[in-house]
Design an enzyme around this catalytic site. Structure first.
Site, short mmCIF file in Angstrom:
data_model
loop_
_atom_site.label_atom_id
_atom_site.label_comp_id
_atom_site.label_asym_id
_atom_site.label_seq_id
_atom_site.Cartn_x
_atom_site.Cartn_y
_atom_site.Cartn_z
N GLY A 173 59.69 -38.74 -30.99
CA GLY A 173 60.49 -37.77 -31.74
C GLY A 173 61.29 -36.85 -30.83
CE LYS A 175 61.99 -32.29 -37.15
NZ LYS A 175 62.77 -32.07 -35.97
CB SER A 201 55.59 -23.75 -36.25
OG SER A 201 56.70 -23.14 -36.81
CE1 TYR A 255 55.83 -28.27 -39.91
CE2 TYR A 255 56.86 -26.11 -39.84
CZ TYR A 255 56.44 -27.25 -39.20
OH TYR A 255 56.62 -27.38 -37.84
CE LYS A 302 53.25 -28.29 -37.30
NZ LYS A 302 52.88 -29.37 -36.39
N GLY A 326 62.70 -17.93 -49.04
CA GLY A 326 61.67 -18.06 -48.01
C GLY A 326 62.14 -17.71 -46.61
CG ASP A 327 66.05 -18.41 -44.39
OD1 ASP A 327 65.24 -19.19 -43.86
OD2 ASP A 327 67.28 -18.59 -44.39
P1 NAD Z 1 60.17 -35.14 -34.97
O1 NAD Z 1 60.11 -35.48 -36.41
O2 NAD Z 1 61.39 -35.49 -34.22
O3 NAD Z 1 58.91 -35.75 -34.20
C1 NAD Z 1 57.67 -35.94 -34.82
C2 NAD Z 1 57.21 -37.34 -34.47
O4 NAD Z 1 55.96 -37.60 -35.09
C3 NAD Z 1 58.18 -38.42 -34.99
O5 NAD Z 1 58.43 -39.35 -33.96
C4 NAD Z 1 57.42 -39.07 -36.15
O6 NAD Z 1 57.78 -40.42 -36.32
C5 NAD Z 1 55.98 -38.88 -35.70
N1 NAD Z 1 55.00 -38.85 -36.79
C6 NAD Z 1 55.01 -38.09 -37.91
N2 NAD Z 1 53.92 -38.34 -38.64
C7 NAD Z 1 53.18 -39.27 -37.96
C8 NAD Z 1 51.95 -39.93 -38.21
N3 NAD Z 1 51.25 -39.69 -39.31
N4 NAD Z 1 51.49 -40.79 -37.30
C9 NAD Z 1 52.19 -41.05 -36.18
N5 NAD Z 1 53.38 -40.49 -35.89
C10 NAD Z 1 53.87 -39.60 -36.79
O7 NAD Z 1 59.88 -33.57 -34.86
P2 NAD Z 1 59.96 -32.60 -33.61
O8 NAD Z 1 61.03 -31.63 -33.85
O9 NAD Z 1 59.94 -33.38 -32.35
O10 NAD Z 1 58.58 -31.83 -33.80
C11 NAD Z 1 57.40 -32.20 -33.10
C12 NAD Z 1 56.26 -31.30 -33.56
O11 NAD Z 1 56.62 -29.94 -33.33
C13 NAD Z 1 55.95 -31.42 -35.05
O12 NAD Z 1 54.55 -31.36 -35.22
C14 NAD Z 1 56.61 -30.19 -35.65
O13 NAD Z 1 55.96 -29.75 -36.81
C15 NAD Z 1 56.47 -29.17 -34.52
N6 NAD Z 1 57.49 -28.12 -34.55
C16 NAD Z 1 58.81 -28.46 -34.59
C17 NAD Z 1 59.78 -27.46 -34.68
C18 NAD Z 1 61.23 -27.81 -34.77
O14 NAD Z 1 62.01 -26.96 -35.25
N7 NAD Z 1 61.67 -28.98 -34.30
C19 NAD Z 1 59.39 -26.11 -34.68
C20 NAD Z 1 58.03 -25.80 -34.60
C21 NAD Z 1 57.08 -26.82 -34.54
N1 UFG Z 2 70.95 -21.24 -41.76
C1 UFG Z 2 72.18 -21.12 -42.39
N2 UFG Z 2 72.75 -22.25 -42.92
C2 UFG Z 2 72.16 -23.48 -42.85
C3 UFG Z 2 70.90 -23.58 -42.20
C4 UFG Z 2 70.33 -22.45 -41.67
O1 UFG Z 2 72.73 -20.03 -42.47
O2 UFG Z 2 72.73 -24.44 -43.36
C5 UFG Z 2 70.34 -20.05 -41.14
C6 UFG Z 2 69.00 -19.68 -41.74
O3 UFG Z 2 69.17 -18.86 -42.87
C7 UFG Z 2 68.34 -18.97 -40.56
C8 UFG Z 2 68.91 -19.69 -39.32
O4 UFG Z 2 70.09 -20.34 -39.78
O5 UFG Z 2 68.76 -17.63 -40.49
C9 UFG Z 2 67.96 -20.75 -38.77
O6 UFG Z 2 67.56 -21.62 -39.81
P1 UFG Z 2 66.92 -23.06 -39.50
O7 UFG Z 2 66.78 -23.75 -40.81
O8 UFG Z 2 67.68 -23.74 -38.43
O9 UFG Z 2 65.52 -22.71 -38.87
P2 UFG Z 2 64.30 -21.82 -39.43
O10 UFG Z 2 64.22 -20.60 -38.58
O11 UFG Z 2 64.40 -21.62 -40.88
O12 UFG Z 2 63.05 -22.76 -39.20
C10 UFG Z 2 62.90 -23.57 -38.03
C11 UFG Z 2 62.22 -24.88 -38.43
C12 UFG Z 2 60.77 -24.66 -38.70
C13 UFG Z 2 60.15 -23.97 -37.54
C14 UFG Z 2 60.84 -22.64 -37.32
C15 UFG Z 2 60.23 -21.93 -36.14
O13 UFG Z 2 62.85 -25.45 -39.55
O14 UFG Z 2 60.14 -25.91 -38.86
O15 UFG Z 2 62.21 -22.88 -37.06
O16 UFG Z 2 60.73 -20.64 -36.05
F1 UFG Z 2 58.85 -23.76 -37.76
#
Ligand code: NAD
Ligand code: UFG
Length: 350
Positions: free
Chosen positions: A11, A97, A137, A161, A165, A308-309
């Site tokens: 991922g 996620k 997160s 979600y 976590k 929820g923001d």
């Molecule tokens: P991503 O979706 O790109 O990567 C997650 C990976 O996990 C993918 O490759 C998916 O195929 C794999 N996966 C999901 N469920 C699975 C399962 N049951 N078995 C095996 N593989 C599985 O997401 P990412 O952005 O790389 O996020 C990685 C981790 O970090 C996630 O746990 C996510 O919740 C956490 N996280 C992400 C963000 C973000 O904004 N990207 C923020 C905070 C936390």
């Molecule tokens: N936003 C917009 N327009 C859009 C999308 C987002 O204005 O189309 C704004 C949101 O209101 C926020 C900011 O951009 O103010 C960031 O929003 P994101 O959706 O990019 O990210 P979030 O902060 O809501 O959440 C992300 C991930 C979560 C993670 C979190 C960690 O989606 O999974 O960051 O802080 F947990």
């Protein structure tokens, strides 16, 4: 050299972290179901690293499997033992996620993120592997003000979600609290991971519709979407738009390496640590910076606030700096440049 199991390693964050681990010489076992990724990210990593190590293939073991099936996880440990490459630690990225999806499909999220992690812990215990970095997160925090969020801030997730976590953190903390527990556990609370490796070979490749701001920026820039809707112009922030702590995915990946070094040398314990830059950027600032750095136009208009923001989510990253000896090196300009480079080179993803 040590072997690490990386769940979800193909991922977005996982692939960049695998690259950094391989550069440091680790063997990696990747377990991924490809539900939101492609094995091509690993092929691209091999391309990047082949220049410095022609035998890099031998350090990578990519296994398709689902953490919801305990036997799939056992299979990886079994393979590693057969190869005489005992898994010393796990970096646990595998998870779903999307905040909005989790509201629609809570059972799927609890099953995948929580039951999947319980399966993983059971197998780790069986194979006497008790070192884990978990992808948590900033969503776990209650945030009601414009103050930096430190690890002792109250946790109160506001969507399924975030609860998954927080629940996994709690399970891991209970595992650690047992008498004579030998587990070393670090939960890394990411803020907003964005950007891509500077090569443009790997980056974020969501298979469904991504609702986050960054993929929308690049989609508008490349002409797949006409404009960005900014959710709210009346937040209590300096320009009325939401403020977030955007962290370059390579800084995040390096944070995992530092956390792994910390984990493997310290005594058994449980720690939750923020990975963020400590710098807030508003939606308007982000759009303006992206336009300037990449010389593109990003049309936008305002909409109501998204349910929820929060107004402001920015990390106090002093614990990561002192404990892990880690400092983010890249800024918002680097984020805009590298992510756009990835998108331009891969308009349709992998
Ligand atoms: P991503 O979706 O790109 O990567 C997650 C990976 O996990 C993918 O490759 C998916 O195929 C794999 N996966 C999901 N469920 C699975 C399962 N049951 N078995 C095996 N593989 C599985 O997401 P990412 O952005 O790389 O996020 C990685 C981790 O970090 C996630 O746990 C996510 O919740 C956490 N996280 C992400 C963000 C973000 O904004 N990207 C923020 C905070 C936390
Ligand atoms: N936003 C917009 N327009 C859009 C999308 C987002 O204005 O189309 C704004 C949101 O209101 C926020 C900011 O951009 O103010 C960031 O929003 P994101 O959706 O990019 O990210 P979030 O902060 O809501 O959440 C992300 C991930 C979560 C993670 C979190 C960690 O989606 O999974 O960051 O802080 F947990």
């Amino acid at each position: 050299m040590k072997s690490i199991l990386v769940t979800g390693g193909t991922g977005f964050i996982g692939s960049h972290t695998c690259l950094v681990l391989l550069e440091k010489g680790y063997n990696i076992f990747i377990l991924d179901s490809f539900i939101n990724s492609s094995s091509q990210s690993i092929e691209k990593i091999i391309l990047i690293l082949n220049e410095i190590d022609k035998d890099i293939n031998r350090k990578i073991h990519l296994i398709k499997g689902d953490i919801k099936n305990q036997s799939d996880i056992e299979n990886v440990f079994h393979i590693s033992n057969k190869l005489n490459k005992k898994i010393e630690a796990v970096i646990h990225f595998a998870g779903l996620k999307s905040v909005s999806d989790s509201v629609l499909n809570p059972i799927t999220y609890w099953e995948n993120n929580v039951s999947g992690t319980i399966n993983l812990c059971k197998v780790m215990e069986k194979y006497k592997c008790k070192n884990i970095l978990f992808s948590s997160s900033a969503t776990v925090y209650k945030s009601e003000s414009n103050k930096l969020l430190s690890e002792d801030n109250i946790c109160e997730p506001y969507n399924p979600y975030g609860y998954t976590k927080f629940t996994v953190e709690r399970i891991l903390s209970d595992i650690s609290n047992r008498e004579l527990s030998e587990w070393r556990i670090v939960c890394l609370r990411y803020f907003n991971p964005v950007g891509a490796h500077k090569s443009g070979y790997i980056g974020e490749n969501p298979l469904g519709k991504a609702n986050n701001i960054y993929p929308q920026l690049t989609r508008v820039a490349i002409g797949k979407q006409s404009k960005i809707y900014i959710f709210g112009s009346d937040w209590p922030t300096y320009d009325g738009t939401g403020v977030r702590d955007y962290i370059h995915v390579m800084d995040l990946a390096e944070g995992h390496l530092s956390a792994m070094n910390y984990l493997l040398k310290e005594k058994p314990q449980f720690k939750a640590i923020n990975l963020g830059t400590g710098i807030g950027t508003s939606v308007l600032e982000f759009i303006r910076t992206f336009e300037k750095v990449n010389n593109v136009e990003i049309p936008f208009s305002f909409r109501d606030r998204r349910k929820g923001d929060k107004a402001f989510l920015v990390a106090d990253n002093s614990l990561a700096k002192s404990l892990l000896n880690w400092t983010p090196k890249r800024n918002i300009e680097d984020i805009c440049r590298d992510g756009w480079n990835w998108q331009k080179n891969n308009p349709y993803g992998f």
